[in-house]
Design a protein around this motif. Structure first.
Motif, PDB file in Angstrom:
ATOM      1  N   ILE A 123       0.835  -1.200   0.000  1.00 21.40           N
ATOM      2  CA  ILE A 123       0.000   0.000   0.000  1.00 21.40           C
ATOM      3  C   ILE A 123       0.873   1.256   0.000  1.00 21.40           C
ATOM      4  CG2 ILE A 123      -1.596   1.358   1.408  1.00 21.40           C
ATOM      5  CD1 ILE A 123      -2.691  -1.303   2.465  1.00 21.40           C
ATOM      6  N   SER A 155       0.163   5.433   0.399  1.00 19.27           N
ATOM      7  CA  SER A 155      -0.844   6.429   0.751  1.00 19.27           C
ATOM      8  C   SER A 155      -0.585   7.731  -0.005  1.00 19.27           C
ATOM      9  CB  SER A 155      -0.782   6.693   2.257  1.00 19.27           C
ATOM     10  OG  SER A 155      -1.460   7.885   2.574  1.00 19.27           O
ATOM     11  N   HIS A 192       0.381  -2.495  -7.130  1.00 15.13           N
ATOM     12  CA  HIS A 192       0.173  -2.199  -5.716  1.00 15.13           C
ATOM     13  C   HIS A 192      -1.037  -1.295  -5.525  1.00 15.13           C
ATOM     14  CE1 HIS A 192       3.907  -4.158  -4.672  1.00 15.13           C
ATOM     15  NE2 HIS A 192       4.447  -3.556  -5.705  1.00 15.13           N
ATOM     16  N   ASP A 193      -1.501  -1.222  -4.291  1.00 11.83           N
ATOM     17  CA  ASP A 193      -2.698  -0.448  -3.958  1.00 11.83           C
ATOM     18  C   ASP A 193      -2.362   0.988  -3.584  1.00 11.83           C
ATOM     19  OD1 ASP A 193      -4.220  -2.715  -4.343  1.00 11.83           O
ATOM     20  OD2 ASP A 193      -4.367  -3.186  -2.206  1.00 11.83           O
ATOM     21  N   TRP A 214      -3.913   4.203  -1.618  1.00  9.03           N
ATOM     22  CA  TRP A 214      -4.908   4.479  -0.587  1.00  9.03           C
ATOM     23  C   TRP A 214      -5.017   5.976  -0.357  1.00  9.03           C
ATOM     24  CZ3 TRP A 214      -7.244   1.355   3.588  1.00  9.03           C
ATOM     25  CH2 TRP A 214      -7.379   0.015   3.212  1.00  9.03           C
ATOM     26  N   SER A 215      -6.166   6.400   0.132  1.00  5.85           N
ATOM     27  CA  SER A 215      -6.415   7.807   0.428  1.00  5.85           C
ATOM     28  C   SER A 215      -5.614   8.285   1.631  1.00  5.85           C
ATOM     29  CB  SER A 215      -7.902   8.048   0.692  1.00  5.85           C
ATOM     30  OG  SER A 215      -8.328   7.308   1.823  1.00  5.85           O
ATOM     31  N   PRO A 228      -3.760   2.985   6.127  1.00  2.86           N
ATOM     32  CA  PRO A 228      -4.916   2.148   6.469  1.00  2.86           C
ATOM     33  C   PRO A 228      -5.408   2.274   7.913  1.00  2.86           C
ATOM     34  CG  PRO A 228      -3.328   0.911   5.207  1.00  2.86           C
ATOM     35  CD  PRO A 228      -2.686   2.223   5.527  1.00  2.86           C
ATOM     36  N   GLN A 270      -9.272   4.620   2.615  1.00  5.73           N
ATOM     37  CA  GLN A 270      -9.791   3.587   1.728  1.00  5.73           C
ATOM     38  C   GLN A 270      -8.904   3.433   0.501  1.00  5.73           C
ATOM     39  OE1 GLN A 270     -13.679   4.855   0.470  1.00  5.73           O
ATOM     40  NE2 GLN A 270     -12.986   6.919   0.082  1.00  5.73           N
ATOM     41  N   LYS A 271      -9.026   2.290  -0.116  1.00  7.42           N
ATOM     42  CA  LYS A 271      -8.309   2.037  -1.359  1.00  7.42           C
ATOM     43  C   LYS A 271      -8.929   2.918  -2.438  1.00  7.42           C
ATOM     44  CE  LYS A 271      -7.224  -1.621  -4.651  1.00  7.42           C
ATOM     45  NZ  LYS A 271      -7.307  -3.062  -4.952  1.00  7.42           N
ATOM     46  N   THR A 275      -5.089   1.350  -8.066  1.00  4.43           N
ATOM     47  CA  THR A 275      -3.853   0.572  -8.148  1.00  4.43           C
ATOM     48  C   THR A 275      -2.879   1.285  -9.081  1.00  4.43           C
ATOM     49  OG1 THR A 275      -4.638  -0.755 -10.012  1.00  4.43           O
ATOM     50  CG2 THR A 275      -5.026  -1.643  -7.782  1.00  4.43           C
TER      51      THR A 275
END
Length: 133
Positions: free
Chosen positions: A2, A4, A52-53, A55-56, A59, A65-66, A69
């Motif tokens: 993840i 951010s 990869h993810d 996120w806002s 986590p 939240q996601k 990608t």
């Protein structure tokens, strides 16, 4: 894995501009990672895990939240802030006039700090679903 993008979104909102992650402008980020954390990203890259993810926020932050990608384009690497190319000012989101402006905000002007550089392409936001009545 993840990454951010809370600061990017915050700066875009403050300046009243479209989020550069969503427009495709932002394709690089610099992070103060621990060696252990960086090692997990490097291992993933070497194993071919390059999607990869995004996120806002981190986590563990409420409401995070996601958001999509992205695909790494190279193995994360170390760089002195003083070695940041001027061309990366735009790729970092375009919020700064010069690399020194970025360094001043990012590290209180300490260009001797070493950061991890993450480069990607193909950010794919999560599509929101509309209800049909």
């Amino acid at each position: 894995m993840i990454l951010s993008f809370s600061l990017t979104s915050k700066l875009a909102r403050e300046r009243g501009v479209p989020d550069p992650l969503y427009t495709g402008l932002k394709t690089v980020s610099r992070r103060f990672w621990s060696s252990k954390h960086a090692a997990t990203w490097i291992k993933a890259y070497k194993e071919g895990r390059i999607i990869h993810d995004a996120w806002s926020n981190a986590p563990f932050v409420g409401g995070a939240q996601k958001i999509g990608t992205f695909k790494l384009t190279c193995e994360p690497y170390l760089e002195y802030l003083q070695d940041m190319p001027e061309s990366d000012v735009l790729l970092e989101g375009g919020f700064w006039e010069t690399a020194q402006d970025y360094i001043n905000q990012f590290s209180n002007g300490d260009d001797n700090q070493i950061v991890w550089v993450i480069r990607w392409e193909d950010f794919r936001p999560i599509e929101t679903k509309c209800e049909v009545f």
